[in-house]
Scaffold this active site. Structure first.
Site, PDB file in Angstrom:
ATOM      1  N   CYS A   2       0.872  -1.172   0.000  1.00 36.98           N
ATOM      2  CA  CYS A   2       0.000   0.000   0.000  1.00 36.98           C
ATOM      3  C   CYS A   2       0.909   1.223   0.000  1.00 36.98           C
ATOM      4  O   CYS A   2       2.102   1.116   0.235  1.00 36.98           O
ATOM      5  CB  CYS A   2      -0.859   0.032   1.248  1.00 36.98           C
ATOM      6  SG  CYS A   2      -1.854  -1.453   1.460  1.00 36.98           S
ATOM      7  N   ARG A  27       1.503   1.304  -5.967  1.00 42.18           N
ATOM      8  CA  ARG A  27       1.678   0.333  -4.888  1.00 42.18           C
ATOM      9  C   ARG A  27       0.394  -0.428  -4.579  1.00 42.18           C
ATOM     10  O   ARG A  27       0.422  -1.418  -3.832  1.00 42.18           O
ATOM     11  CB  ARG A  27       2.161   1.040  -3.622  1.00 42.18           C
ATOM     12  CG  ARG A  27       3.469   1.754  -3.800  1.00 42.18           C
ATOM     13  CD  ARG A  27       3.831   2.505  -2.562  1.00 42.18           C
ATOM     14  NE  ARG A  27       4.284   1.617  -1.513  1.00 42.18           N
ATOM     15  CZ  ARG A  27       5.537   1.280  -1.302  1.00 42.18           C
ATOM     16  NH1 ARG A  27       6.488   1.779  -2.057  1.00 42.18           N
ATOM     17  NH2 ARG A  27       5.867   0.473  -0.333  1.00 42.18           N
ATOM     18  N   TRP A  74      -3.648  -1.946  -1.385  1.00 45.15           N
ATOM     19  CA  TRP A  74      -3.663  -3.251  -2.051  1.00 45.15           C
ATOM     20  C   TRP A  74      -4.109  -4.225  -0.970  1.00 45.15           C
ATOM     21  O   TRP A  74      -3.398  -4.456   0.016  1.00 45.15           O
ATOM     22  CB  TRP A  74      -2.278  -3.620  -2.561  1.00 45.15           C
ATOM     23  CG  TRP A  74      -2.269  -4.882  -3.367  1.00 45.15           C
ATOM     24  CD1 TRP A  74      -2.663  -5.040  -4.662  1.00 45.15           C
ATOM     25  CD2 TRP A  74      -1.849  -6.185  -2.921  1.00 45.15           C
ATOM     26  NE1 TRP A  74      -2.519  -6.352  -5.055  1.00 45.15           N
ATOM     27  CE2 TRP A  74      -2.017  -7.081  -4.009  1.00 45.15           C
ATOM     28  CE3 TRP A  74      -1.348  -6.688  -1.726  1.00 45.15           C
ATOM     29  CZ2 TRP A  74      -1.698  -8.431  -3.922  1.00 45.15           C
ATOM     30  CZ3 TRP A  74      -1.035  -8.036  -1.646  1.00 45.15           C
ATOM     31  CH2 TRP A  74      -1.214  -8.892  -2.735  1.00 45.15           C
ATOM     32  N   ASN A  98       0.906   0.393   5.800  1.00 49.65           N
ATOM     33  CA  ASN A  98       1.368  -0.422   4.676  1.00 49.65           C
ATOM     34  C   ASN A  98       2.037  -1.652   5.250  1.00 49.65           C
ATOM     35  O   ASN A  98       2.880  -1.523   6.137  1.00 49.65           O
ATOM     36  CB  ASN A  98       2.371   0.387   3.838  1.00 49.65           C
ATOM     37  CG  ASN A  98       3.159  -0.496   2.882  1.00 49.65           C
ATOM     38  OD1 ASN A  98       2.647  -1.493   2.389  1.00 49.65           O
ATOM     39  ND2 ASN A  98       4.402  -0.128   2.624  1.00 49.65           N
ATOM     40  N   GLY A  99       1.674  -2.829   4.787  1.00 49.83           N
ATOM     41  CA  GLY A  99       2.322  -4.049   5.274  1.00 49.83           C
ATOM     42  C   GLY A  99       1.333  -4.957   5.974  1.00 49.83           C
ATOM     43  O   GLY A  99       0.125  -4.856   5.764  1.00 49.83           O
ATOM     44  N   GLU A 480       9.016 -14.786 -19.591  1.00 53.22           N
ATOM     45  CA  GLU A 480       8.676 -13.379 -19.331  1.00 53.22           C
ATOM     46  C   GLU A 480       7.545 -12.919 -20.264  1.00 53.22           C
ATOM     47  O   GLU A 480       6.630 -12.209 -19.851  1.00 53.22           O
ATOM     48  CB  GLU A 480       9.941 -12.509 -19.501  1.00 53.22           C
ATOM     49  CG  GLU A 480       9.729 -11.006 -19.602  1.00 53.22           C
ATOM     50  CD  GLU A 480       9.103 -10.372 -18.365  1.00 53.22           C
ATOM     51  OE1 GLU A 480       8.851 -11.067 -17.377  1.00 53.22           O
ATOM     52  OE2 GLU A 480       8.833  -9.162 -18.424  1.00 53.22           O
ATOM     53  N   LYS A 484       4.050 -11.465 -19.020  1.00 52.21           N
ATOM     54  CA  LYS A 484       3.605 -10.120 -19.406  1.00 52.21           C
ATOM     55  C   LYS A 484       2.198 -10.173 -19.989  1.00 52.21           C
ATOM     56  O   LYS A 484       1.348  -9.365 -19.663  1.00 52.21           O
ATOM     57  CB  LYS A 484       4.618  -9.563 -20.429  1.00 52.21           C
ATOM     58  CG  LYS A 484       4.841  -8.103 -20.425  1.00 52.21           C
ATOM     59  CD  LYS A 484       5.925  -7.611 -19.507  1.00 52.21           C
ATOM     60  CE  LYS A 484       5.723  -8.003 -18.061  1.00 52.21           C
ATOM     61  NZ  LYS A 484       6.828  -7.693 -17.196  1.00 52.21           N
ATOM     62  N   GLU A 487      -0.491 -11.030 -17.220  1.00 52.14           N
ATOM     63  CA  GLU A 487      -0.781 -10.062 -16.160  1.00 52.14           C
ATOM     64  C   GLU A 487      -1.539  -8.837 -16.663  1.00 52.14           C
ATOM     65  O   GLU A 487      -2.279  -8.237 -15.895  1.00 52.14           O
ATOM     66  CB  GLU A 487       0.481  -9.652 -15.403  1.00 52.14           C
ATOM     67  CG  GLU A 487       1.469  -8.840 -16.187  1.00 52.14           C
ATOM     68  CD  GLU A 487       2.696  -8.463 -15.360  1.00 52.14           C
ATOM     69  OE1 GLU A 487       2.580  -8.237 -14.155  1.00 52.14           O
ATOM     70  OE2 GLU A 487       3.782  -8.381 -15.955  1.00 52.14           O
ATOM     71  N   HIS A 503       7.639 -32.835 -24.888  1.00 51.55           N
ATOM     72  CA  HIS A 503       7.496 -33.559 -23.623  1.00 51.55           C
ATOM     73  C   HIS A 503       6.188 -33.217 -22.921  1.00 51.55           C
ATOM     74  O   HIS A 503       6.074 -33.390 -21.713  1.00 51.55           O
ATOM     75  CB  HIS A 503       8.703 -33.278 -22.722  1.00 51.55           C
ATOM     76  CG  HIS A 503       9.987 -33.728 -23.346  1.00 51.55           C
ATOM     77  ND1 HIS A 503      10.302 -35.052 -23.508  1.00 51.55           N
ATOM     78  CD2 HIS A 503      11.004 -33.024 -23.899  1.00 51.55           C
ATOM     79  CE1 HIS A 503      11.475 -35.153 -24.123  1.00 51.55           C
ATOM     80  NE2 HIS A 503      11.922 -33.927 -24.381  1.00 51.55           N
ATOM     81  N   LYS A 603       2.515  -2.927  -7.646  1.00 53.41           N
ATOM     82  CA  LYS A 603       3.884  -2.818  -8.139  1.00 53.41           C
ATOM     83  C   LYS A 603       4.909  -3.347  -7.131  1.00 53.41           C
ATOM     84  O   LYS A 603       5.897  -3.947  -7.510  1.00 53.41           O
ATOM     85  CB  LYS A 603       4.161  -1.343  -8.444  1.00 53.41           C
ATOM     86  CG  LYS A 603       5.504  -1.090  -9.079  1.00 53.41           C
ATOM     87  CD  LYS A 603       5.435  -1.254 -10.565  1.00 53.41           C
ATOM     88  CE  LYS A 603       6.781  -1.150 -11.218  1.00 53.41           C
ATOM     89  NZ  LYS A 603       6.873  -2.036 -12.376  1.00 53.41           N
TER      90      LYS A 603
HETATM   91  C1  F6R Z   1       5.805  -8.388 -13.569  1.00 53.60           C
HETATM   92  C2  F6R Z   1       6.388  -7.768 -12.399  1.00 53.60           C
HETATM   93  C3  F6R Z   1       6.619  -8.621 -11.190  1.00 53.60           C
HETATM   94  C4  F6R Z   1       7.876  -8.144 -10.458  1.00 53.60           C
HETATM   95  C5  F6R Z   1       8.031  -8.895  -9.132  1.00 53.60           C
HETATM   96  C6  F6R Z   1       9.296  -8.499  -8.401  1.00 53.60           C
HETATM   97  O1  F6R Z   1       5.690  -7.488 -14.617  1.00 53.60           O
HETATM   98  O2  F6R Z   1       6.639  -6.597 -12.384  1.00 53.60           O
HETATM   99  O3  F6R Z   1       6.699  -9.970 -11.513  1.00 53.60           O
HETATM  100  O4  F6R Z   1       8.981  -8.355 -11.276  1.00 53.60           O
HETATM  101  O5  F6R Z   1       6.920  -8.637  -8.319  1.00 53.60           O
HETATM  102  O6  F6R Z   1       9.299  -7.142  -8.094  1.00 53.60           O
HETATM  103  P1  F6R Z   1      10.637  -6.387  -7.770  1.00 53.60           P
HETATM  104  O7  F6R Z   1      11.459  -6.386  -9.004  1.00 53.60           O
HETATM  105  O8  F6R Z   1      10.217  -5.017  -7.353  1.00 53.60           O
HETATM  106  O9  F6R Z   1      11.308  -7.153  -6.662  1.00 53.60           O
END
Ligand code: F6R
Length: 608
Positions: A2, A27, A74, A98-99, A480, A484, A487, A503, A603
């Site tokens: 948050c 966040r 969040w 936050n947390g 990746e 992408k 998500e 496989h 994020k």
């Molecule tokens: C996907 C994404 C997440 C972050 C993951 C780690 O697009 O952004 O998978 O890579 O949550 O976050 P950080 O890099 O901040 O530790």
């Protein structure tokens, strides 16, 4: 997870709080709220959903108090409803958090037995009522917070204001970041310096266990033993970064487009371009030659950058790499040889699992190197050496430019290791550095293909499932790509090593399945062609991303081809990230999804 902010202002504080929350919305964006001191009491406005809902509500319920706290959520405990939205408040005190408060159940029972009635499902409310209880007894907010804080277990940052105390705000940090900002007769509290950047560039970061008592002209810092401590003021540098979308429709689009520039900036930090050498700005506190293997740990996209780097460390430095996602690494009790090297990769530098993995590795006597985008973050501060990525603030929830900057920094580190271990000659180093220097220009070329990629993405958006295939460094890039797409478009996608196709996943292939093949013209290109044959034979729709158009020689005709510029394949994964990101972006836009703030995500994942 948050975002929290607090302002002791010289005028109505709520507009400033909202301004700051805009910068914290990355966040979390399940709900938002503001509380301000008004007429000796506490007034609150809270709204479900994104910040714009709160802004609308504030138009008809303006808050005029000069002392205010705000929150963007969040959800962890309790649904994202207005009742669960922060700030939470009693008549005496309001809180933002936050947390996670891990012992909230036992505290809630204890308080309920005393007759406290809870109005939300959140863990936060126990902190509120603990402080409120002490406040009733002690009549002094500072003493009340000092008495309540030791009861809380978990990882959190808190902000409080108190009814009848216009010139007082208290912040506390335990495991989640918190900064104090200094203004002209104003004081601020925020989850990060970026949130405070519209008001001040001068900040102090609280240390673990610290709490701070703010008035408009002063701040006193206490450590976890309640001893007064000195903490240094510093320039955050956050003001240098604009966080608007420029001419772009979304932050993600802007951040994809910025990559040639920020990758170039990161390269300039680690390379002596004139000499064609890697020049690490910080000396390593260990000898690369003494290492047998290294450990890399991260989450999500950051972990995929580590998986790509594994190929580089093993190839350029003959250094074996163990890599694991942090949520597994932290609990699997991995035996680590003393004086080994553990590398942690994180955009935010606050990811709870990665941080816990770092602490485990430290206990095991490892040298800790972190590759982070936020140099003031907890992970950076707990590391022996910080390898900054110079991506600038990444606002879009889906990581793009931070990923390619991580790759860039890790490539430099792997080359430095190769040189130090005597595996790479000077000439080989120069060749690799020359190839790296070419990357930003190649990314510019790749970006020129955006319009064609958009067409492919529109078609792909009709699918319910997508498969990504790659070999070598393009295998983690396939993972990746699938992440992408999932998500931000919510289309189900899987990434596989192309050789694994037969496989199991080959069973999925039919005419409706787009198969994205990442195949630079490298030493194993022909192997990938065989895999494409297997896909084509079963009617799969191949979308080929490659710098080699020679498929017709193999009797193959892809459904679509995204042409990439020719390059030495060692660093193709950095350049091929561009079409992978653009495909996901345009598919999500075509489906009308909220690209920058996808559902259920945030994020910065500061909870386990
Ligand atoms: C996907 C994404 C997440 C972050 C993951 C780690 O697009 O952004 O998978 O890579 O949550 O976050 P950080 O890099 O901040 O530790």
């Amino acid at each position: 997870m948050c975002g929290i902010v607090g302002i002791l202002a010289t005028e109505a504080a709520a507009p400033q709080v909202v301004e700051s929350l805009k910068r914290l919305e990355y966040r979390g964006y399940d709900s938002a709220g503001v509380a301000a001191l008004e007429d000796g009491g506490i007034a609150r406005v809270r709204a479900e959903g994104k910040l714009k809902n709160l802004t609308q509500k504030l138009q008809s319920h303006a808050l005029l108090g000069h002392t205010a706290i705000g929150h963007t959520r969040w959800a962890t405990h309790g649904k994202p409803t207005e009742d669960n939205a922060h700030p939470h408040a009693t008549d005496r005190v309001a809180i933002v958090h936050n947390g996670i408060i891990e012992n909230f159940r036992e505290l809630r029972l204890e308080l309920e037995k005393e007759g406290v009635i809870f109005s939300s499902e959140t863990d936060t409310e126990v902190a509120l009522h603990l402080v409120d209880r002490e406040l009733r007894k002690l009549k002094d907010p500072v003493k009340a917070v000092a008495a309540a804080l030791p009861r809380l277990k978990g990882a959190f940052a808190l902000g409080f204001i108190f009814s009848g105390f216009e010139d007082l705000m208290i912040g506390a940090r335990q495991g989640a970041p918190l900064a104090v900002g200094y203004g002209e007769g104003e004081m601020y509290l925020g989850s990060d310096a970026l949130a405070l950047a519209p008001f001040t560039d001068t900040v102090t970061y609280l240390e673990e266990g610290d709490w701070a008592v703010l008035s408009r002209n002063d701040v006193i810092f206490y450590d976890r033993t309640n001893a007064v401590v000195k903490r240094t003021k510093q320039k955050s540098g956050a003001g240098a970064y604009s966080i608007d979308k420029g001419n772009h429709r979304h932050f993600m689009a802007k951040e994809i487009a910025e990559q040639p520039e920020v990758v170039g900036r990161t390269l300039a930090h680690y390379l002596d371009m004139g000499l064609g050498e890697v020049r690490l700005p910080t000396p390593m506190p260990f000898d690369w030659k003494s290492l047998d293997r290294i450990t890399i740990t991260a989450c999500g996209t950051a972990c995929f950058s580590g998986m790509i780097a594994k190929y580089w460390f093993e190839r350029f430095a003959r250094l074996a790499v163990d890599i694991d996602v942090a949520s597994e690494f932290r609990y699997r009790e991995a035996p680590l040889q003393k004086n080994g090297l553990a590398i942690f990769i994180s955009q935010s530098g606050e990811t709870a699992d990665t941080l816990a993995g770092l602490r485990y590795a430290k206990e095991q006597g490892q040298h800790i190197v972190s590759v982070v985008n936020v140099p003031t973050s907890t992970i950076a501060r707990e590391s022996d050496v910080v390898i900054p990525t110079l991506a600038g603030p990444e606002i879009g929830v889906a990581s793009t430019k931070a990923f390619t900057c991580q790759l860039t920094a890790l490539a430099c580190l792997a080359i430095a290791a190769g040189r130090a271990r005597g595996v790479l000659s000077e000439t080989q180093e120069r060749r690799l550095v020359t190839d790296l220097i070419a990357v930003p220009a190649l990314m510019v070329e790749a970006l020129k293909g955006e319009h064609a990629i958009e067409q492919v993405a529109h078609d792909m958006a009709k699918a319910t499932d997508v498969l990504y295939l790659g070999r070598g460094t393009n295998f983690p890039l396939a993972l990746e790509g699938a992440l992408k797409l999932k998500e931000i478009s919510y289309i189900h996608a899987e990434g596989y090593a192309a050789g694994e196709l037969k496989h199991g996943p080959i069973a999925l292939i039919d005419e409706s399945l787009p198969v994205i093949v990442l195949a630079p013209h490298d030493a194993i290109y022909e192997k990938t062609v065989s895999n494409m044959q297997e896909v084509a034979a079963r009617g799969g729709r191949i979308i080929l991303i490659s710098d080699h158009a020679g498929l017709s020689e193999a009797g193959l005709k892809p459904h679509a081809m995204i042409e990439m510029p020719k390059q030495n394949p060692d660093f193709a994964a950095i350049v091929y990230s561009v079409p992978v990101q653009l495909l996901a972006y345009h598919a999500a836009v075509a489906l009308g999804k909220d690209v920058d703030q996808p559902r259920n995500l945030a994020k910065s994942v500061t909870v386990e």
